[in-house]
Design a protein around this motif. Structure first.
Motif, PDB file in Angstrom:
ATOM      1  N   GLN A  67      -7.647  47.949  62.804  1.00  0.00           N
ATOM      2  CA  GLN A  67      -8.650  47.907  61.747  1.00  0.00           C
ATOM      3  C   GLN A  67      -9.962  47.447  62.360  1.00  0.00           C
ATOM      4  N   THR A  68     -11.068  47.918  61.805  1.00  0.00           N
ATOM      5  CA  THR A  68     -12.386  47.400  62.194  1.00  0.00           C
ATOM      6  C   THR A  68     -13.066  46.686  61.036  1.00  0.00           C
ATOM      7  N   ARG A  69     -12.628  46.905  59.815  1.00  0.00           N
ATOM      8  CA  ARG A  69     -13.188  46.203  58.662  1.00  0.00           C
ATOM      9  C   ARG A  69     -12.945  44.703  58.819  1.00  0.00           C
ATOM     10  N   GLY A  70     -14.010  43.916  58.738  1.00  0.00           N
ATOM     11  CA  GLY A  70     -13.879  42.473  58.887  1.00  0.00           C
ATOM     12  C   GLY A  70     -13.751  42.008  60.317  1.00  0.00           C
ATOM     13  N   GLY A  71     -13.884  42.931  61.272  1.00  0.00           N
ATOM     14  CA  GLY A  71     -13.728  42.604  62.681  1.00  0.00           C
ATOM     15  C   GLY A  71     -12.537  43.339  63.267  1.00  0.00           C
ATOM     16  N   LEU A  72     -12.634  43.722  64.531  1.00  0.00           N
ATOM     17  CA  LEU A  72     -11.575  44.482  65.182  1.00  0.00           C
ATOM     18  C   LEU A  72     -10.308  43.650  65.286  1.00  0.00           C
ATOM     19  N   ALA A  73      -9.188  44.231  64.867  1.00  0.00           N
ATOM     20  CA  ALA A  73      -7.918  43.507  64.915  1.00  0.00           C
ATOM     21  C   ALA A  73      -6.768  44.486  65.045  1.00  0.00           C
ATOM     22  N   VAL A  74      -5.735  44.038  65.762  1.00  0.00           N
ATOM     23  CA  VAL A  74      -4.473  44.763  65.859  1.00  0.00           C
ATOM     24  C   VAL A  74      -3.759  44.684  64.515  1.00  0.00           C
ATOM     25  N   SER A  75      -3.094  45.761  64.149  1.00  0.00           N
ATOM     26  CA  SER A  75      -2.297  45.730  62.925  1.00  0.00           C
ATOM     27  C   SER A  75      -1.314  44.560  62.969  1.00  0.00           C
ATOM     28  N   GLY A  76      -1.266  43.803  61.895  1.00  0.00           N
ATOM     29  CA  GLY A  76      -0.382  42.646  61.839  1.00  0.00           C
ATOM     30  C   GLY A  76      -1.085  41.328  62.075  1.00  0.00           C
ATOM     31  N   VAL A  77      -2.295  41.372  62.647  1.00  0.00           N
ATOM     32  CA  VAL A  77      -3.088  40.159  62.831  1.00  0.00           C
ATOM     33  C   VAL A  77      -3.924  39.951  61.574  1.00  0.00           C
ATOM     34  N   LEU A  78      -3.726  38.837  60.920  1.00  0.00           N
ATOM     35  CA  LEU A  78      -4.369  38.573  59.634  1.00  0.00           C
ATOM     36  C   LEU A  78      -5.855  38.307  59.827  1.00  0.00           C
ATOM     37  N   ASN A  79      -6.668  39.122  59.178  1.00  0.00           N
ATOM     38  CA  ASN A  79      -8.117  38.944  59.147  1.00  0.00           C
ATOM     39  C   ASN A  79      -8.488  38.548  57.722  1.00  0.00           C
ATOM     40  N   LEU A  80      -8.975  37.332  57.558  1.00  0.00           N
ATOM     41  CA  LEU A  80      -9.219  36.815  56.213  1.00  0.00           C
ATOM     42  C   LEU A  80     -10.261  37.623  55.456  1.00  0.00           C
ATOM     43  N   TRP A  81     -11.164  38.315  56.192  1.00  0.00           N
ATOM     44  CA  TRP A  81     -12.183  39.125  55.531  1.00  0.00           C
ATOM     45  C   TRP A  81     -11.612  40.421  54.989  1.00  0.00           C
ATOM     46  N   PHE A  82     -10.492  40.865  55.560  1.00  0.00           N
ATOM     47  CA  PHE A  82      -9.841  42.086  55.073  1.00  0.00           C
ATOM     48  C   PHE A  82      -8.367  42.004  55.482  1.00  0.00           C
ATOM     49  N   PRO A  83      -7.553  41.309  54.703  1.00  0.00           N
ATOM     50  CA  PRO A  83      -6.184  40.994  55.121  1.00  0.00           C
ATOM     51  C   PRO A  83      -5.157  42.092  54.863  1.00  0.00           C
ATOM     52  N   PHE A  84      -5.525  43.137  54.164  1.00  0.00           N
ATOM     53  CA  PHE A  84      -4.531  44.076  53.624  1.00  0.00           C
ATOM     54  C   PHE A  84      -3.725  44.823  54.686  1.00  0.00           C
ATOM     55  N   PRO A  85      -4.345  45.324  55.779  1.00  0.00           N
ATOM     56  CA  PRO A  85      -3.513  45.979  56.795  1.00  0.00           C
ATOM     57  C   PRO A  85      -2.455  45.049  57.387  1.00  0.00           C
ATOM     58  N   ALA A  86      -2.809  43.798  57.595  1.00  0.00           N
ATOM     59  CA  ALA A  86      -1.830  42.856  58.148  1.00  0.00           C
ATOM     60  C   ALA A  86      -0.701  42.607  57.160  1.00  0.00           C
ATOM     61  N   ILE A  87      -1.040  42.433  55.895  1.00  0.00           N
ATOM     62  CA  ILE A  87      -0.027  42.177  54.878  1.00  0.00           C
ATOM     63  C   ILE A  87       0.957  43.339  54.784  1.00  0.00           C
ATOM     64  N   ALA A  88       0.470  44.550  55.018  1.00  0.00           N
ATOM     65  CA  ALA A  88       1.299  45.752  54.871  1.00  0.00           C
ATOM     66  C   ALA A  88       1.988  46.171  56.167  1.00  0.00           C
ATOM     67  N   THR A  89       1.918  45.343  57.226  1.00  0.00           N
ATOM     68  CA  THR A  89       2.509  45.716  58.511  1.00  0.00           C
ATOM     69  C   THR A  89       3.990  45.368  58.554  1.00  0.00           C
ATOM     70  N   TRP A  90       4.780  46.343  58.998  1.00  0.00           N
ATOM     71  CA  TRP A  90       6.238  46.216  59.030  1.00  0.00           C
ATOM     72  C   TRP A  90       6.711  45.280  60.144  1.00  0.00           C
ATOM     73  N   ASN A  91       6.239  45.494  61.396  1.00  0.00           N
ATOM     74  CA  ASN A  91       6.763  44.734  62.525  1.00  0.00           C
ATOM     75  C   ASN A  91       5.633  44.408  63.500  1.00  0.00           C
ATOM     76  N   LYS A  92       5.296  43.140  63.637  1.00  0.00           N
ATOM     77  CA  LYS A  92       4.143  42.737  64.426  1.00  0.00           C
ATOM     78  C   LYS A  92       4.348  42.963  65.917  1.00  0.00           C
ATOM     79  N   GLU A  93       5.575  42.756  66.396  1.00  0.00           N
ATOM     80  CA  GLU A  93       5.827  42.941  67.821  1.00  0.00           C
ATOM     81  C   GLU A  93       5.600  44.396  68.228  1.00  0.00           C
ATOM     82  N   LEU A  94       6.142  45.325  67.457  1.00  0.00           N
ATOM     83  CA  LEU A  94       5.947  46.735  67.776  1.00  0.00           C
ATOM     84  C   LEU A  94       4.489  47.146  67.580  1.00  0.00           C
TER      85      LEU A  94
END
Length: 239
Positions: A165-192
């Motif tokens: 995701q780039t919304r709220g700052g660049l982040a890997v799926s599963g890493v919670l970004n408080l400015w836009f947390p939804f992709p992290a919340i919807a991530t199935w497996n953080k390790e993968l």
């Protein structure tokens, strides 16, 4: 709706200041490849954007089966009945509403909004390394079990769905970004998800294009920093 074009790839962004939902139109000689289908309300905007480019949508490619990526699929298929629909073999099950885990998969629950009444049946079930026009399909499990990203091999633009995701700052799926947390919340497996993000970084894309947020030019250094951060957070969580 905001359109941004880089080389042969046009990002069409809906609700960009509130909850950005991005789809992509990739120009080919024989028409347009649509990557992701947004939500039901985005259908008319997608059709308008394609019409403005002067070519029909001949392929609809889905990065994964969450509702904000497949919501307008049935409506678009009605408008473009000859369009070929592609999704990974694994996420085709999620598209049916089947969230059951398969043998050998991490037994963490599939998260996010899964469709309940999609009628469109995919024409092609993709595997890692398949091609769709100029696009290379790349298996990137993590956000969902069958998530895929797509690299335009002409210009090396990476359309990564929700692997990043780039919304709220660049982040890997599963890493919670408080400015836009939804992709992290919807991530199935953080390790993968982390493994997939690292693999995409190693491809050295010229542009990173994602499901939520602006396209990012020359992203590799920032992607590597985000992977390093995700690795540190994962180590903290597991020690």
């Amino acid at each position: 709706m905001i359109k941004t074009t880089i080389a042969q790839v046009t990002q069409v962004s809906f609700l960009p200041r509130l909850f950005p939902i991005n789809v992509y139109l990739v120009e080919e000689n024989d028409g347009l490849t649509l990557i992701d289908a947004g939500m039901s309300f985005t259908q008319k905007g997608i059709v308008r954007a394609a019409a403005a480019m002067g070519k029909p949508i001949t392929r609809i490619v889905l990065t994964h089966a969450h509702g904000d990526h497949v919501g307008a699929l049935d409506g678009l298929k009605a408008v473009y009945p000859d369009a070929t629909v592609y999704i990974s073999q694994r996420d085709a099950e999620l598209l049916k509403g089947n969230s059951a885990l398969q043998p050998g998969e991490p037994q963490t629950p599939v998260r996010g909004d899964l469709p309940k009444n999609i009628q469109t049946v995919p024409d092609v079930l993709l595997k890692d390394g398949d091609t769709v026009g100029s696009l290379l399909a790349i298996a990137t499990p993590g956000h969902t079990p069958g998530h895929m990203a797509f690299m335009d091999q002409r210009c090396r633009i990476l359309i990564a769905g929700d692997a990043w995701q780039t919304r709220g700052g660049l982040a890997v799926s599963g890493v919670l970004n408080l400015w836009f947390p939804f992709p992290a919340i919807a991530t199935w497996n953080k390790e993968l998800a982390l493994q997939s993000a690292a693999a995409l970084t190693a491809l050295k894309p010229t542009v990173l294009a994602v499901g939520h947020g602006n396209m990012l030019k020359d992203p590799v250094e920032q992607m590597q920093q985000a992977v390093n951060r995700a690795e540190s957070l994962l180590k903290e969580r597991t020690t």
